[in-house]
Write an enzyme that holds these catalytic residues in place. Structure first.
Site, PDB file in Angstrom:
ATOM      1  N   HIS C  97       0.849  -1.194   0.000  1.00 39.50           N
ATOM      2  CA  HIS C  97       0.000   0.000   0.000  1.00 39.50           C
ATOM      3  C   HIS C  97       0.879   1.237   0.000  1.00 39.50           C
ATOM      4  O   HIS C  97       1.812   1.348   0.794  1.00 39.50           O
ATOM      5  CB  HIS C  97      -0.883   0.000   1.242  1.00 39.50           C
ATOM      6  CG  HIS C  97      -1.639   1.278   1.433  1.00 39.50           C
ATOM      7  ND1 HIS C  97      -2.351   1.873   0.412  1.00 39.50           N
ATOM      8  CD2 HIS C  97      -1.779   2.088   2.511  1.00 39.50           C
ATOM      9  CE1 HIS C  97      -2.908   2.991   0.852  1.00 39.50           C
ATOM     10  NE2 HIS C  97      -2.571   3.152   2.116  1.00 39.50           N
ATOM     11  N   HIS C  99       0.842   5.787  -1.086  1.00 40.34           N
ATOM     12  CA  HIS C  99       0.178   6.993  -1.597  1.00 40.34           C
ATOM     13  C   HIS C  99       1.057   7.605  -2.689  1.00 40.34           C
ATOM     14  O   HIS C  99       1.237   8.818  -2.742  1.00 40.34           O
ATOM     15  CB  HIS C  99      -0.025   8.022  -0.472  1.00 40.34           C
ATOM     16  CG  HIS C  99      -0.812   7.526   0.687  1.00 40.34           C
ATOM     17  ND1 HIS C  99      -0.677   8.055   1.940  1.00 40.34           N
ATOM     18  CD2 HIS C  99      -1.750   6.560   0.795  1.00 40.34           C
ATOM     19  CE1 HIS C  99      -1.493   7.436   2.775  1.00 40.34           C
ATOM     20  NE2 HIS C  99      -2.154   6.521   2.109  1.00 40.34           N
ATOM     21  N   ASP C 122       1.996  -5.351 -20.310  1.00 41.22           N
ATOM     22  CA  ASP C 122       2.797  -6.446 -19.743  1.00 41.22           C
ATOM     23  C   ASP C 122       2.372  -6.778 -18.310  1.00 41.22           C
ATOM     24  O   ASP C 122       2.095  -7.924 -17.984  1.00 41.22           O
ATOM     25  CB  ASP C 122       4.278  -6.050 -19.676  1.00 41.22           C
ATOM     26  CG  ASP C 122       4.975  -6.000 -21.023  1.00 41.22           C
ATOM     27  OD1 ASP C 122       4.427  -6.487 -22.026  1.00 41.22           O
ATOM     28  OD2 ASP C 122       6.092  -5.443 -21.067  1.00 41.22           O
ATOM     29  N   HIS C 162      -7.533   8.400  -2.073  1.00 41.41           N
ATOM     30  CA  HIS C 162      -6.691   7.742  -1.088  1.00 41.41           C
ATOM     31  C   HIS C 162      -5.313   7.362  -1.627  1.00 41.41           C
ATOM     32  O   HIS C 162      -4.335   8.040  -1.347  1.00 41.41           O
ATOM     33  CB  HIS C 162      -7.449   6.527  -0.536  1.00 41.41           C
ATOM     34  CG  HIS C 162      -6.707   5.786   0.528  1.00 41.41           C
ATOM     35  ND1 HIS C 162      -7.240   4.718   1.201  1.00 41.41           N
ATOM     36  CD2 HIS C 162      -5.463   5.930   1.022  1.00 41.41           C
ATOM     37  CE1 HIS C 162      -6.359   4.262   2.086  1.00 41.41           C
ATOM     38  NE2 HIS C 162      -5.279   4.983   1.982  1.00 41.41           N
ATOM     39  N   TYR C 216       8.543 -14.096 -20.029  1.00 39.21           N
ATOM     40  CA  TYR C 216       9.549 -13.176 -19.497  1.00 39.21           C
ATOM     41  C   TYR C 216      10.249 -13.753 -18.272  1.00 39.21           C
ATOM     42  O   TYR C 216       9.658 -14.524 -17.527  1.00 39.21           O
ATOM     43  CB  TYR C 216       8.848 -11.876 -19.120  1.00 39.21           C
ATOM     44  CG  TYR C 216       9.760 -10.746 -18.715  1.00 39.21           C
ATOM     45  CD1 TYR C 216      10.357  -9.930 -19.673  1.00 39.21           C
ATOM     46  CD2 TYR C 216      10.020 -10.498 -17.375  1.00 39.21           C
ATOM     47  CE1 TYR C 216      11.176  -8.880 -19.292  1.00 39.21           C
ATOM     48  CE2 TYR C 216      10.842  -9.455 -16.994  1.00 39.21           C
ATOM     49  CZ  TYR C 216      11.417  -8.645 -17.955  1.00 39.21           C
ATOM     50  OH  TYR C 216      12.228  -7.611 -17.578  1.00 39.21           O
TER      51      TYR C 216
END
Lengths: 218, 218, 218, 218
Positions: C97, C99, C122, C162, C216
């Site tokens: 998480h 910002h 991708d 957020h 890949y």
């Protein structure tokens, strides 16, 4: 100045080029600093040498016509602009040159940076002016710098479609002006992206400039 | 506080100035932090000294009128603003000042930063307000800070055409507010470049602020 | 997994938080990573602890309801969002998480990031979606993440006003998605500042996604 | 070239990938550099390996069809584009590929970068062109690079919705072009945000290019 003093200036110049890199004012080899030594010479970055490979000994000693006075590395491609400034501005002890991003963006549009920040009034005493387009290799860039700065308190000048030159009593002062020029170029640019910055009154600009030049520091 | 506590505060202040540099909130010498010590004094950055040369001993001990109480370096040129804040806000233990780019861009336009991010509600509890233009050197900047913050939960205030001042229970809290002020100033600026951020409801802002101030952390 | 494996996960989590800092996705303490361990637990950053002070031992072991199972530091304020994701997405082994600036700017405007770059096809296989506004502290954020990702191949979701949550088979994959989310958020934002990016055909997006996920790497 | 020369090239390639990271041209594993060795081979980054884990030994030796000639790591997913360039441009000794932000933003809009800066005239001799959209994995990207560069003095080409490829006499020259491509992409973008950059005359562009290619450096 004697031999030993030059040694210190060479060390300082390596350090000042490092400041250009750390301040993100230059990429690859595109920027340079010089320092006047004695009455008739200056030391300058060698041409095309990567910043991390600069040594005190690699700095090139030139006369005020921009010609190296010792065998060794070639001076910066901008050497004649530095030389012109030293010949016509005996008060100048250091010159810096960058293509720093935001300042160069103003230069690409041929727009001076308006004085709308107290930090800008402090250091530049008004707008940062733009000089003419000029080709490298002769006196044209130097003349553009000197003539444009003649009508200004600013130690920084933008050159159209090119970049920034700054002057100072010392090379460190010139580098300081280059760092602050990019800082205010960026802040004023960003301010203008979403509207118009408020103007400052000339009297306030004058008072801030006077105080910063005469009271600030130790 | 005793002598030893001051020593720790001096060390912390050097570290907090390093945070300003690493967070890219300041260039050259343009920003400063102070910390209140005891009831009647504070320690502050010396004027015009480069950040990498700051030492614990170089921090200047001043009384709450902003006058140094020991022989030594001159305090920051912003000392009277810090002093005014400490005199009028006994809850404040630390003050920080920067010209960080995005926050200063809002200040240049005289616009408060609207509260449109949860992280902004957490730390600032609403918009970040803008105070008046004021000249350095007397009580005007300090008064602008204190009066503008009086109507706000924000620990940060923008000053018109100038920059940012932040306050906190400690110098570290003030620096945290300076870091987060620039972060939200940048994010909201960038959001607005391509449209309008959605508003947040006041009740949600209140709930986020309350939780962050009272539940968050250890 | 045994005790020793948890020790390695704790070390990895410290390293992954360092990646968030070095990638400039977080300031101060505003971002966190967790890693599932065994079938019924996960390790997560402690609340409000500075990144440079994180140690393997400081990571908080929680059950899938988000409650710590040992005495010690409090878990991240976002712990219930992480827990909800692990409960409802058994394929997920790590959650991150942030910002981060550009991604959060899209979130502030409630706009998904359109898939107009091969690097975005991708990693994300299409647009990066935006979920609803939700308050911290219960299941609302977790539910917003899981429901929004249900209709998408993207491992990243923006939450309105957020920031960003990302998921992955491992914590490292989640952090990778967070790094790439900010990178494409920035590039597409900058592209749109001066015009409209060209769209990509869905068939090309599908082919790129398939190749990157299956061919890949080593 | 002999075995020892390859060892040095491998060391150089690790260093050049580090330059990509330090210049902020790449995130995670999204960018690669190769260097031709001898007449029929080149060394290239392994696929999906983090930059900080690259070692000289990890570089993959390939033939000019893009196939590895030794057991070991798989080459970069972009190997066939590099191979195509080497087969069709015998003057090229190094190739670099990035998704650097500003250059990729121009590519997303399918716009060439106009030559409005002296530094751009120096290095690129004119605008930086945009080639077609092409899928990874065959000759299409390589063909797009070679055909687009055929009509240009630029060592850099943008590929639509994708990123940047650069070529040079050496891998170091290719990386230099990648660094300068992003620098001018950013500066011209920022200049255009607030108006139109002034054009440069073709004769001036030619004179600057000629001087930089033939006089600059040691």
């Amino acid at each position: 100045m004697n031999e030993t003093a030059y040694a210190q200036v060479r060390v300082d110049l390596v350090d000042l080029h490092r400041v250009l890199v750390q301040s993100e004012l230059v990429v690859w080899t595109a920027g340079n600093v010089s320092a006047k030594v004695g009455d008739g010479h200056f030391l300058i970055k060698p041409s095309g040498v990567a910043y991390e490979r600069l040594t005190p000994e690699s700095m090139v000693l030139c006369d005020l016509d921009g010609h190296p006075v010792e065998a060794g590395l070639k001076p910066s491609s901008d050497v004649f602009a530095h030389a012109y400034v030293y010949r016509h501005r005996p008060d100048v002890g250091g010159v810096a040159h960058t293509h720093s991003t935001y300042a160069t963006a103003w230069a690409a549009r041929n727009e001076p940076i308006p004085c709308v920040l107290t930090a800008m009034a402090d250091e530049f005493g008004g707008e940062i002016p733009v000089g003419p387009f000029a080709l490298i290799g002769g006196d044209d860039i130097g003349r553009g710098i000197v003539e444009t700065l003649a009508g200004s308190r600013s130690p920084a000048v933008l050159l159209r479609n090119h970049g920034v030159f700054t002057v100072g009593a010392s090379a460190r002062d010139a580098v300081k002006a280059a760092v602050m020029c990019e800082d205010v170029a960026r802040t004023v640019h960003i301010a203008r992206q979403l509207g118009e910055p408020l103007p400052m009154e000339q009297g306030d600009v004058d008072r801030l400039y006077d105080r910063y030049q005469n009271v600030y520091g130790q």
